[in-house]
Design a protein around this motif. Structure first.
Motif, PDB file in Angstrom:
ATOM      1  N   GLY A 272      -7.459   4.283  -3.208  1.00 15.64           N
ATOM      2  CA  GLY A 272      -6.505   4.279  -4.120  1.00 15.64           C
ATOM      3  C   GLY A 272      -5.997   5.694  -4.439  1.00 15.64           C
ATOM      4  N   ILE A 273      -6.608   6.556  -4.445  1.00 11.95           N
ATOM      5  CA  ILE A 273      -6.494   7.809  -4.460  1.00 11.95           C
ATOM      6  C   ILE A 273      -5.612   8.514  -3.612  1.00 11.95           C
ATOM      7  CG2 ILE A 273      -7.365  10.287  -4.589  1.00 11.95           C
ATOM      8  CD1 ILE A 273      -7.931   8.856  -7.233  1.00 11.95           C
ATOM      9  N   ALA A 274      -5.936   8.313  -2.089  1.00  8.25           N
ATOM     10  CA  ALA A 274      -5.410   8.682  -1.068  1.00  8.25           C
ATOM     11  C   ALA A 274      -3.952   7.976  -1.390  1.00  8.25           C
ATOM     12  CB  ALA A 274      -6.051   8.377   0.190  1.00  8.25           C
ATOM     13  N   PHE A 275      -3.835   6.726  -1.876  1.00  6.00           N
ATOM     14  CA  PHE A 275      -2.631   6.090  -1.805  1.00  6.00           C
ATOM     15  C   PHE A 275      -1.702   6.655  -2.954  1.00  6.00           C
ATOM     16  CE2 PHE A 275       0.562   2.474  -2.703  1.00  6.00           C
ATOM     17  CZ  PHE A 275       0.817   2.279  -1.381  1.00  6.00           C
ATOM     18  N   PHE A 276      -2.356   7.352  -3.992  1.00  9.70           N
ATOM     19  CA  PHE A 276      -1.569   7.934  -4.971  1.00  9.70           C
ATOM     20  C   PHE A 276      -0.837   8.952  -4.544  1.00  9.70           C
ATOM     21  CE2 PHE A 276      -1.715  11.397  -8.120  1.00  9.70           C
ATOM     22  CZ  PHE A 276      -0.777  10.896  -8.964  1.00  9.70           C
ATOM     23  N   SER A 277      -1.503   9.959  -3.649  1.00  7.21           N
ATOM     24  CA  SER A 277      -0.872  11.127  -3.028  1.00  7.21           C
ATOM     25  C   SER A 277       0.400  10.548  -2.068  1.00  7.21           C
ATOM     26  CB  SER A 277      -1.761  11.641  -2.082  1.00  7.21           C
ATOM     27  OG  SER A 277      -1.133  12.592  -1.180  1.00  7.21           O
ATOM     28  N   HIS A 278       0.247   9.395  -1.525  1.00 10.59           N
ATOM     29  CA  HIS A 278       1.380   8.477  -0.654  1.00 10.59           C
ATOM     30  C   HIS A 278       2.535   8.439  -1.573  1.00 10.59           C
ATOM     31  CE1 HIS A 278       3.158   5.221   1.456  1.00 10.59           C
ATOM     32  NE2 HIS A 278       2.740   5.637   2.362  1.00 10.59           N
ATOM     33  N   GLN A 279       2.105   7.679  -2.826  1.00  2.07           N
ATOM     34  CA  GLN A 279       3.133   7.433  -3.779  1.00  2.07           C
ATOM     35  C   GLN A 279       3.781   8.638  -4.258  1.00  2.07           C
ATOM     36  OE1 GLN A 279       3.324   4.604  -1.894  1.00  2.07           O
ATOM     37  NE2 GLN A 279       4.436   3.928  -3.860  1.00  2.07           N
ATOM     38  N   VAL A 280       2.967   9.563  -4.744  1.00  2.00           N
ATOM     39  CA  VAL A 280       3.852  10.771  -5.199  1.00  2.00           C
ATOM     40  C   VAL A 280       4.890  11.391  -4.218  1.00  2.00           C
ATOM     41  CG1 VAL A 280       3.502  13.167  -5.884  1.00  2.00           C
ATOM     42  CG2 VAL A 280       1.845  11.602  -6.610  1.00  2.00           C
ATOM     43  N   GLY A 281       4.386  11.338  -2.982  1.00  4.27           N
ATOM     44  CA  GLY A 281       5.503  11.466  -1.866  1.00  4.27           C
ATOM     45  C   GLY A 281       6.511  10.577  -1.847  1.00  4.27           C
ATOM     46  N   SER A 282       6.496   9.411  -2.230  1.00  6.96           N
ATOM     47  CA  SER A 282       7.340   8.288  -2.124  1.00  6.96           C
ATOM     48  C   SER A 282       8.422   8.516  -3.458  1.00  6.96           C
ATOM     49  CB  SER A 282       6.711   6.864  -2.432  1.00  6.96           C
ATOM     50  OG  SER A 282       5.893   6.424  -1.410  1.00  6.96           O
TER      51      SER A 282
END
Length: 410
Positions: A347-357
């Protein structure tokens, strides 16, 4: 998947099917929001930049919510998290259908849908699969779950476009999306709650602070998280603005929707192969090559003349590379830290993904509003591909022994 799935118990097969369906439906519906980028703003009297901001907020809310949803999944199981997420997701789409202002669109398509996606998305489905699947099947199962999301993009996006055409209004497509999300409420009941035998649940849980502190002390995880930011930037920009970009170039809405669908279709193969090959050849080298080839493909598409062949070819090529990063990234998280805290740490890794999004969607809207072109965004994606490849080079594909001793995550 028959050969591998035949060696799994009936409960695990049911979980794999249900989680894959949820991944299919949630990701397919999410990809269809880009079909509204051109028709919705003039209908509601708002700018394309305002709609882009709403979708950017959607991505950010999804990212912010995902670590908390992952933590709740780790503690209480995925089923309840998925049910609550699906209800919020559904409420957001229904709210969008009755929106009248930019603020309404922001709150419905942005906040409500984004928070709902944190619970009912392929990320939660993958966390559930990672926790319950035995290690011998884990990489494969993550590839299947990710490929199912891609299949959803292939199936749902043209279906939503057909509903828009049939109803002669974007709200007809939104109604189709709402029906799809409602089906998640049924599928979630078949998701298994108990981790695989001999898994991490046999030892007491560490605190979230201990887990996060130990994870961020592991440099390979930090590099992995930074690289995943680029993936989110590129995917969200293309998902939201690609149909509008093609429309500005005179490409029909039908061909645009099929180009997006081609991304989904070919990513079924790309994600499945990434999950399968990641277990054989290593996840880190595949990630490096995926980012490099993705950058080269984007550069080629921008430089070549626009035609039916180049549009569909770009969709197919991007599809092979689209979500193929996800089973590799989630698999590396499991390699580093085990599966007990996979929901929160992925989820933390995906948070980084979604900041990029968030930045990919919102920046593209602002750039288009000021220049009338997406050219700068395309070349920015090329440069970021190179940076993501470099960021993944220091990753060491081995367990984080210090973390495993500290958090009892084996």
């Amino acid at each position: 998947m028959s050969a591998a799935s035949s060696r799994l118990s009936g409960a695990l097969v049911a979980t794999l099917v249900a989680a894959s369906f949820i991944s299919l439906m949630s990701f397919g519906v999410r990809a269809a929001f880009g079909l509204f980028t051109a028709p919705l703003p003039p209908d509601l009297g708002i700018t394309r930049e305002a709609y882009s901001l709403a979708i950017a907020v959607q991505n950010l809310c999804w990212g912010v919510t995902q670590p908390f949803a992952g933590h709740l999944t780790d503690r209480f199981g995925a089923r309840r998290v998925m049910l609550v997420g699906a209800l919020l997701y559904l409420a957001g789409i229904l709210g969008l259908m009755v929106s009248g202002t930019a603020l309404h669109v922001l709150l419905s398509a942005g906040v409500l849908v984004g928070v709902g996606m944190g619970g009912a998305s392929f990320s939660t489905a993958l966390a559930a699969l990672g926790r319950v699947m035995p290690e011998s099947h884990r990489s494969w199962a993550l590839g299947v779950g990710t490929a199912a999301g891609s299949l959803g993009q292939f199936v749902i996006v043209p279906l939503v476009q057909a509903c828009i055409d049939l109803g002669a209004h974007w709200s007809a497509g939104a109604g189709c999306m709402a029906a799809g999300i409602a089906s998640i409420l049924v599928a979630a009941w078949f998701v298994r709650e108990v981790p695989a035998a001999g898994g991490a649940a046999a030892v007491p849980a560490a605190s979230a602070r201990t887990v996060l502190g130990g994870a961020f002390a592991h440099r390979s995880y930090v590099w992995l998280v930074l690289g995943f930011f680029v993936c989110g930037f590129q995917l969200a920009f293309i998902t939201t603005h690609f149909p509008a970009y093609l429309g500005d170039l005179g490409v029909s809405a039908s061909l645009s929707s099929w180009a997006v669908a081609m991304i989904g279709l070919f990513n079924v193969l790309g994600a499945y192969l990434a999950g399968t090959l990641g277990g054989r050849w290593g996840k880190k080298p595949l990630l490096v090559w995926i980012y490099l080839v993705r950058g080269a493909l984007i550069a080629g598409f921008v430089l070549l003349p626009v035609s039916t062949a180049t549009v569909l070819g770009f969709g197919a090529g991007m599809g092979l590379l689209w979500l193929s990063t996800v089973p590799l990234t989630s698999g590396l998280v499991a390699t580093f830290f085990g599966t007990r805290y996979m929901g929160m740490l992925f989820g933390i890794a995906f948070f980084s993904h979604q900041v990029g999004s968030f930045l990919g969607v919102s920046l593209a809207g602002a750039v288009y509003q000021r220049t009338g072109s997406y050219d700068a965004m395309w070349w920015g994606c090329v440069a970021l591909s190179l940076l993501a490849a470099v960021a993944n080079l220091p990753v060491r594909e081995q367990p984080a022994e210090r973390f495993l001793r500290l958090a009892g995550a084996r």
